[in-house]
Design a protein around this motif. Sequence first.
Motif, PDB file in Angstrom:
ATOM      1  N   SER A  10       0.849  -1.203   0.000  1.00 44.39           N
ATOM      2  CA  SER A  10       0.000   0.000   0.000  1.00 44.39           C
ATOM      3  C   SER A  10       0.880   1.246   0.000  1.00 44.39           C
ATOM      4  O   SER A  10       2.070   1.191   0.344  1.00 44.39           O
ATOM      5  CB  SER A  10      -0.888   0.027   1.244  1.00 44.39           C
ATOM      6  OG  SER A  10      -0.091   0.172   2.408  1.00 44.39           O
ATOM      7  N   GLU A  11       0.251   2.384  -0.354  1.00 42.68           N
ATOM      8  CA  GLU A  11       0.960   3.676  -0.333  1.00 42.68           C
ATOM      9  C   GLU A  11       1.460   3.991   1.078  1.00 42.68           C
ATOM     10  O   GLU A  11       2.556   4.508   1.258  1.00 42.68           O
ATOM     11  CB  GLU A  11       0.036   4.798  -0.813  1.00 42.68           C
ATOM     12  CG  GLU A  11      -0.081   4.920  -2.316  1.00 42.68           C
ATOM     13  CD  GLU A  11       1.219   5.389  -2.979  1.00 42.68           C
ATOM     14  OE1 GLU A  11       2.192   5.686  -2.268  1.00 42.68           O
ATOM     15  OE2 GLU A  11       1.256   5.405  -4.221  1.00 42.68           O
ATOM     16  N   GLU A  12       0.610   3.693   2.060  1.00 40.99           N
ATOM     17  CA  GLU A  12       0.986   3.952   3.455  1.00 40.99           C
ATOM     18  C   GLU A  12       2.267   3.175   3.816  1.00 40.99           C
ATOM     19  O   GLU A  12       3.194   3.707   4.432  1.00 40.99           O
ATOM     20  CB  GLU A  12      -0.177   3.512   4.345  1.00 40.99           C
ATOM     21  CG  GLU A  12      -0.075   3.944   5.769  1.00 40.99           C
ATOM     22  CD  GLU A  12      -1.181   3.307   6.614  1.00 40.99           C
ATOM     23  OE1 GLU A  12      -1.890   2.390   6.137  1.00 40.99           O
ATOM     24  OE2 GLU A  12      -1.304   3.727   7.768  1.00 40.99           O
ATOM     25  N   ALA A  58       4.462   2.185   1.688  1.00 36.43           N
ATOM     26  CA  ALA A  58       5.569   2.715   0.882  1.00 36.43           C
ATOM     27  C   ALA A  58       6.275   3.846   1.640  1.00 36.43           C
ATOM     28  O   ALA A  58       7.507   3.939   1.645  1.00 36.43           O
ATOM     29  CB  ALA A  58       5.054   3.211  -0.468  1.00 36.43           C
ATOM     30  N   ILE A  59       5.489   4.679   2.318  1.00 34.06           N
ATOM     31  CA  ILE A  59       6.079   5.776   3.103  1.00 34.06           C
ATOM     32  C   ILE A  59       6.935   5.190   4.236  1.00 34.06           C
ATOM     33  O   ILE A  59       8.050   5.623   4.497  1.00 34.06           O
ATOM     34  CB  ILE A  59       4.952   6.685   3.664  1.00 34.06           C
ATOM     35  CG1 ILE A  59       4.256   7.396   2.490  1.00 34.06           C
ATOM     36  CG2 ILE A  59       5.503   7.693   4.665  1.00 34.06           C
ATOM     37  CD1 ILE A  59       2.946   8.076   2.865  1.00 34.06           C
ATOM     38  N   THR A  80      10.345   2.514  -3.940  1.00 31.44           N
ATOM     39  CA  THR A  80       9.335   1.539  -3.524  1.00 31.44           C
ATOM     40  C   THR A  80       8.462   1.171  -4.721  1.00 31.44           C
ATOM     41  O   THR A  80       8.253   1.979  -5.629  1.00 31.44           O
ATOM     42  CB  THR A  80       8.434   2.093  -2.390  1.00 31.44           C
ATOM     43  OG1 THR A  80       7.942   3.373  -2.771  1.00 31.44           O
ATOM     44  CG2 THR A  80       9.195   2.185  -1.087  1.00 31.44           C
ATOM     45  N   LEU A  99       4.687  -0.833  -5.583  1.00 29.38           N
ATOM     46  CA  LEU A  99       3.447  -1.424  -5.065  1.00 29.38           C
ATOM     47  C   LEU A  99       3.228  -2.739  -5.808  1.00 29.38           C
ATOM     48  O   LEU A  99       2.735  -2.750  -6.932  1.00 29.38           O
ATOM     49  CB  LEU A  99       2.270  -0.469  -5.271  1.00 29.38           C
ATOM     50  CG  LEU A  99       2.376   0.891  -4.577  1.00 29.38           C
ATOM     51  CD1 LEU A  99       1.177   1.777  -4.918  1.00 29.38           C
ATOM     52  CD2 LEU A  99       2.480   0.720  -3.065  1.00 29.38           C
ATOM     53  N   GLU A 152       1.668  -2.795  -9.548  1.00 30.99           N
ATOM     54  CA  GLU A 152       2.705  -2.476 -10.528  1.00 30.99           C
ATOM     55  C   GLU A 152       3.419  -3.744 -10.997  1.00 30.99           C
ATOM     56  O   GLU A 152       3.466  -4.741 -10.268  1.00 30.99           O
ATOM     57  CB  GLU A 152       3.737  -1.525  -9.913  1.00 30.99           C
ATOM     58  CG  GLU A 152       3.185  -0.159  -9.566  1.00 30.99           C
ATOM     59  CD  GLU A 152       4.300   0.784  -9.112  1.00 30.99           C
ATOM     60  OE1 GLU A 152       4.865   1.484  -9.958  1.00 30.99           O
ATOM     61  OE2 GLU A 152       4.594   0.794  -7.906  1.00 30.99           O
TER      62      GLU A 152
END
Length: 324
Positions: A173-175, A177-178, A188, A190, A194
């Motif tokens: 998730s994007e979260e 990735a941070i 990073t 996903l 991707e």
Amino acid sequence: MAKAVRIHQIGGPEVLQWEETEIGKPSPEEARIKQTAIGLNYIDVYHRTGLYPIGDLPTSLGTEAAGVVEEVGEKVTNVAVGDRVAYAPVIGAYAESRLILADKLVKLPDSINDQTGAAMMLKGMTASYLIRKTYAVQAGDPVLIMAAAGGVGQILSQWAKHLGATVIGCVGSEEKAIIARSAGCDYTILYNTEDVATRVKEITGGEGAVVSYDSVGEATFLASLDSLRPFGYMVSYGNASGPVEALKVADLASRGSLFFTRPSLMPHTATRPQLDDLSQSLISLVASKTITITINQRYDLENIRQAHEDLEARRTSGSTVLIT
Ligand code: NDP
């Protein structure tokens, strides 16, 4: 007597039972420790579900914890009553107190508290052998890490960055990735949305990664193989999405003479010199704050079912500890 989490049969989180157990006196080579914090690991799920055989039932689960030595057997010389210690991997950690072979214990320095000790031993010693022994990461290496925001993943990412690698982390998730970037990932991906191999080739100027540390297993196995450069290292060390059932060895040839290994922590900690090597390499980097052990979830030990559910549902990041 002390409370422990035990299973009487394999199955879902509902088989985890919080119950009274008899501890007893240490044998000559054992210590009894009062455990203050216990590390949660994905291997606990594999033991609970039967993916990894666990031996006779009923049994307590869990493989790492920290606490204080309460009593030692007459032949024990490496630890004394009052020492703060941690250990991994030794089954039976989900307990307020336990007996354990003293030779499996590692003393914690004052700079590392019990929760950090419990959160780092199994995951951190795994990172230590993967990154120093399975494939020894060098400065400049492009390194691919699956589940980079997870417990092992965050330690691996920080360690690879410390060694000067270009760190590419895959996350769900994007979260996350941070989180992975704050743990040292330069890039990073996903992996649910991707094309991992295409992105890795873009990032590495078409060359591919030198090594893939893949803990996800079935779902990412081919993406890992496709992301490697010729003579790269496919390190399949976990099964979070399910085990890799079949490897076609010709796939290693067609991608440029790849190396494949499926390592585990047990043979890397079989002797005391091995345990000292892995644990001290980790402790020195944590004590110097080169590596930070991030504890993002804490549960009371008796709430173990919720902890397992959250881990399996991919709701966790970093390390999780169970408090007694
Ligand atoms: P993690 O904190 O990494 O949790 C597992 C993560 O895997 C999830 O958060 C999730 O991250 C990712 N994941 C991808 N697909 C799935 C799926 N289908 N179901 C659940 N999770 C999924 O756990 P640990 O740090 O405890 O362990 C990481 C891995 O390392 C495990 O596979 C474990 O077995 C392995 N391991 C191997 C050892 C060895 O010596 N061989 C020793 C120690 C651990 P996201 O949401 O970002 O996809």
